[in-house]
Design a protein around this motif. Sequence first.
Motif, PDB file in Angstrom:
ATOM      1  N   GLU A  12       0.843  -1.193   0.000  1.00 56.71           N
ATOM      2  CA  GLU A  12       0.000   0.000   0.000  1.00 56.71           C
ATOM      3  C   GLU A  12       0.879   1.244   0.000  1.00 56.71           C
ATOM      4  O   GLU A  12       1.938   1.270   0.618  1.00 56.71           O
ATOM      5  CB  GLU A  12      -0.893  -0.004   1.238  1.00 56.71           C
ATOM      6  CG  GLU A  12      -1.950   1.074   1.233  1.00 56.71           C
ATOM      7  CD  GLU A  12      -2.838   0.962   2.456  1.00 56.71           C
ATOM      8  OE1 GLU A  12      -2.551   1.673   3.439  1.00 56.71           O
ATOM      9  OE2 GLU A  12      -3.777   0.177   2.439  1.00 56.71           O
ATOM     10  N   LYS A  13       0.422   2.264  -0.707  1.00 57.76           N
ATOM     11  CA  LYS A  13       1.161   3.526  -0.735  1.00 57.76           C
ATOM     12  C   LYS A  13       1.277   4.104   0.669  1.00 57.76           C
ATOM     13  O   LYS A  13       0.385   3.943   1.497  1.00 57.76           O
ATOM     14  CB  LYS A  13       0.448   4.543  -1.615  1.00 57.76           C
ATOM     15  CG  LYS A  13       0.496   4.244  -3.084  1.00 57.76           C
ATOM     16  CD  LYS A  13      -0.234   5.324  -3.854  1.00 57.76           C
ATOM     17  CE  LYS A  13      -0.297   5.019  -5.320  1.00 57.76           C
ATOM     18  NZ  LYS A  13      -1.064   6.023  -6.056  1.00 57.76           N
ATOM     19  N   THR A  17      -4.280   6.276  -1.222  1.00 53.87           N
ATOM     20  CA  THR A  17      -4.849   4.937  -1.244  1.00 53.87           C
ATOM     21  C   THR A  17      -4.366   4.177  -2.465  1.00 53.87           C
ATOM     22  O   THR A  17      -3.865   4.755  -3.416  1.00 53.87           O
ATOM     23  CB  THR A  17      -6.392   5.002  -1.283  1.00 53.87           C
ATOM     24  OG1 THR A  17      -6.779   5.714  -2.462  1.00 53.87           O
ATOM     25  CG2 THR A  17      -6.949   5.687  -0.051  1.00 53.87           C
ATOM     26  N   SER A  19      -2.460   0.561  -4.306  1.00 53.37           N
ATOM     27  CA  SER A  19      -1.171  -0.117  -4.259  1.00 53.37           C
ATOM     28  C   SER A  19      -0.102   0.733  -4.928  1.00 53.37           C
ATOM     29  O   SER A  19      -0.343   1.358  -5.953  1.00 53.37           O
ATOM     30  CB  SER A  19      -1.267  -1.471  -4.961  1.00 53.37           C
ATOM     31  OG  SER A  19      -0.012  -2.093  -4.977  1.00 53.37           O
ATOM     32  N   SER A  46      -4.503 -10.338   3.120  1.00 59.46           N
ATOM     33  CA  SER A  46      -3.884  -9.170   3.736  1.00 59.46           C
ATOM     34  C   SER A  46      -3.124  -9.582   4.979  1.00 59.46           C
ATOM     35  O   SER A  46      -3.618 -10.370   5.790  1.00 59.46           O
ATOM     36  CB  SER A  46      -4.952  -8.146   4.109  1.00 59.46           C
ATOM     37  OG  SER A  46      -4.363  -7.041   4.767  1.00 59.46           O
ATOM     38  N   GLY A  55       2.206   1.258   5.448  1.00 61.26           N
ATOM     39  CA  GLY A  55       1.480   0.572   4.386  1.00 61.26           C
ATOM     40  C   GLY A  55       1.333  -0.914   4.626  1.00 61.26           C
ATOM     41  O   GLY A  55       2.286  -1.584   5.001  1.00 61.26           O
ATOM     42  N   ASP A  56       0.111  -1.418   4.446  1.00 60.91           N
ATOM     43  CA  ASP A  56      -0.151  -2.847   4.586  1.00 60.91           C
ATOM     44  C   ASP A  56       0.420  -3.610   3.402  1.00 60.91           C
ATOM     45  O   ASP A  56       0.678  -3.054   2.348  1.00 60.91           O
ATOM     46  CB  ASP A  56      -1.653  -3.112   4.665  1.00 60.91           C
ATOM     47  CG  ASP A  56      -2.250  -2.705   6.004  1.00 60.91           C
ATOM     48  OD1 ASP A  56      -1.483  -2.532   6.965  1.00 60.91           O
ATOM     49  OD2 ASP A  56      -3.476  -2.571   6.079  1.00 60.91           O
TER      50      ASP A  56
END
Length: 68
Positions: A12-13, A17, A19, A46, A55-56
Amino acid sequence: MHYVVVQVILKEKLWGTGSGNLTSMEKAINDQAAKGYRLHTITTASSGSKGIGGGDRIQATMVFESLV
């Protein structure tokens, strides 16, 4: 039938929001298409944890099916 399984980690950025590395997924799909495979199935999971820099992480598992 022949199948190939490819995993891509989407990050994630840090800000905003979406990727930050969808190009790596696009490259994996195009690489397999050039070898005569098509995307059959895709699943995501996830991690729910933050990486270094925020970021995830999402693990995308793609199954490609041979067209030959």
